[in-house]
Design a protein around this motif. Structure first.
Motif, short mmCIF file in Angstrom:
data_model
loop_
_atom_site.label_atom_id
_atom_site.label_comp_id
_atom_site.label_asym_id
_atom_site.label_seq_id
_atom_site.Cartn_x
_atom_site.Cartn_y
_atom_site.Cartn_z
N ASP A 57 -50.61 -67.07 3.62
CA ASP A 57 -51.00 -66.36 4.83
C ASP A 57 -50.40 -64.96 4.88
O ASP A 57 -51.06 -64.00 5.30
N GLU A 58 -49.17 -64.83 4.44
CA GLU A 58 -48.54 -63.51 4.44
C GLU A 58 -49.17 -62.60 3.40
O GLU A 58 -49.35 -61.39 3.64
N LYS A 60 -52.30 -62.79 2.39
CA LYS A 60 -53.60 -62.41 2.95
C LYS A 60 -53.45 -61.27 3.96
O LYS A 60 -54.28 -60.34 4.00
N ALA A 61 -52.40 -61.33 4.76
CA ALA A 61 -52.16 -60.28 5.76
C ALA A 61 -51.97 -58.92 5.09
O ALA A 61 -52.45 -57.89 5.59
N THR A 64 -55.40 -57.69 3.45
CA THR A 64 -56.45 -57.33 4.40
C THR A 64 -56.03 -56.22 5.35
O THR A 64 -56.83 -55.78 6.19
N ALA A 65 -54.81 -55.73 5.23
CA ALA A 65 -54.35 -54.63 6.09
C ALA A 65 -55.09 -53.34 5.74
O ALA A 65 -55.48 -53.12 4.59
N GLN A 321 -46.01 -56.00 10.81
CA GLN A 321 -45.68 -57.41 10.98
C GLN A 321 -46.41 -58.23 9.94
O GLN A 321 -47.64 -58.21 9.86
N VAL A 322 -45.67 -58.94 9.12
CA VAL A 322 -46.24 -59.81 8.09
C VAL A 322 -45.65 -61.20 8.29
O VAL A 322 -44.55 -61.49 7.83
N GLY A 323 -46.39 -62.05 9.01
CA GLY A 323 -45.89 -63.39 9.26
C GLY A 323 -44.56 -63.36 9.96
O GLY A 323 -44.41 -62.81 11.06
#
Length: 448
Positions: A57-58, A60-61, A64-65, A321-323
């Protein structure tokens, strides 16, 4: 601004951490993952403080940023490919150039290169020794270099022969400089940077002559090579690429589309020799005209032996913010491709080589990431996949690859790519000769 929150990490000196990553990258990140979990902070002289991420999830964040939030780090491969390279530009300029470079490596044009790949493969494997162990990686390097040179520049010529000799030297010195961070001013006119600049000047001169010749070609509109397409390409506003931008882009394509593909093919040989059941099924599939298992095998090789094991980004926003983490402006982020591919939740029995896991399915966009992810995913991914498929198909059709009981080849860091330390050693016999495999090789196959 929110409070900065970073993951824990090792307290060893930065030079020690850097040496550990240089000598034993995979073992080091796996050890730190076991100790600190799916995120940890490292300090290394080249990158400074870097956050290593392995949580899906992190990751992916980050991928996709937007470009205003994360971008390529200041010290990037653009230093070596030039300011006009796709590696060096950001934002709107990156999108504009990527749009121009995408067409040659997709769709109808991509299929037009298949015969070229098979031709170069057959030319190279005709030189392979029969029944004697040899390293395949140098052969794979020649195949992929010849393929990309012809795809980029078209017909053969004196300049292409000069580039065949020059590019391996240029790639080697660039990889060494990227790995060791020798300052550009060090050693003046006799150091590695001086040698790199000399190679680059020679490259620019050769490409300049090829550009002139292509511009004068009356049949330029009928050509399928990348150089001809770039010279005719237009941005949405009607502008064209400059000569220096074209030279930078072509160098990017030549180097990025050469070593990494060849290294994956060498790893494929290394893996198949140690998995004879998969090898036998692949041969049977080739004889039957199929390709599903072959495609799955290449996906699995890239999963268990990623050639590029890190994707690097840098925070451009005031904070990100990443997770669980709040990262400050300028923070380097290392996305661990290896640790993602090790994830048991994504890939059960992850350390095992099992192409069947990809029969009828593909890894997720943000889980199987050998080509990176996001807006900087490798532009030549489809071309590389096609090339590896054709090369492997040709090898399996033409040769019997003898299995081995030798230990796995360890990973060797070459400055950019992780390659098999013994260069993917093989023993082959031509299938067309209907030979009898020596008893010693049969024994090795049975034991394997």
């Amino acid at each position: 601004m929110p409070a900065i929150r970073l993951p824990d990490g090792p307290s060893t000196p930065p030079i020690v951490q850097s040496l550990e990553m240089l000598v034993a990258r995979t073992r080091t990140v796996r050890r730190l993952y076991d100790r600190f979990g799916s995120a940890f902070t490292m300090h290394m002289p080249r990158f400074g403080r870097s956050i290593v991420l392995a949580d899906p999830d992190e990751i992916k964040a980050v991928f996709t940023a937007g470009t205003g939030v994360v971008a390529n780090p200041d010290a990037s491969l653009g230093d070596f490919f030039g300011p006009g390279s796709l590696f060096a530009v950001e934002g709107d300029e990156h999108r504009r150039q990527r749009k121009l470079l995408t067409p040659p490596f997709h769709g109808r044009r991509l299929s037009a290169y298949e015969a070229l790949v098979e031709e170069e493969t057959l030319r190279e494997v005709a030189t392979w020794p029969v029944g004697t162990e040899f390293a395949t990686m140098d052969s794979m390097m020649r195949i992929t270099l010849n393929v990309i040179l012809r795809a980029v520049f078209g017909a053969e010529g004196a300049e292409l022969e000069q580039l065949r000799k020059l590019l391996p030297k240029l790639v080697w010195i660039a990889s060494a400089l990227a790995a060791t961070s020798v300052p550009e001013g060090m050693f003046g006119r006799i150091g590695p940077w001086a040698r790199f600049r000399s190679y680059r000047q020679t490259y620019d001169e050769i490409v300049g002559r090829l550009i002139d010749r292509t511009i004068d070609d009356e049949r330029i509109s009928d050509r399928d090579d990348v150089l001809a397409m770039l010279l005719q390409a237009r941005h949405d506003d009607g502008s064209t690429l400059s000569r220096s931008e074209i030279a930078d882009e072509l160098l990017t394509l030549l180097t990025a589309g050469h070593e990494t593909t060849a290294t994956t093919l060498a790893w494929t040989i290394e893996r198949l020799r140690r998995h004879p059941d998969v090898l036998r099924r692949l041969v049977a599939e080739v004889d039957a005209g199929g390709s599903e298992l072959r495609s799955a095998t290449l996906l699995e090789v890239q999963r268990v032996r990623p050639v590029l094991d890190l994707a690097v980004r840098q925070v451009r926003a005031e904070s990100m913010q990443v997770g669980r983490w709040t990262l400050p402006r300028g923070q380097k982020i290392m996305i661990s491709i290896q640790l993602m591919h090790d994830n048991e939740k994504l890939f059960p029995n992850a350390r095992a080589f099992d192409p069947d896991r990809f029969l009828g399915s593909r890894p997720g966009t943000f889980s199987g990431i050998p080509f990176g992810g996001g807006y900087r995913r490798c532009i030549g991914a489809a071309f590389a996949t096609m090339e590896m498929n054709i090369v492997l198909r040709t090898l399996l059709r033409e040769f019997e690859l003898v299995p081995t009981t030798a230990p796995d080849e360890r990973r060797h860091f070459r400055g950019v790519a992780l390659a098999p330390a013994k260069k993917g050693r093989a023993v082959v016999y031509p299938r067309s000769a209907r030979h009898v495999v020596p008893e010693s090789d049969r024994a090795a196959e049975a034991t394997a």
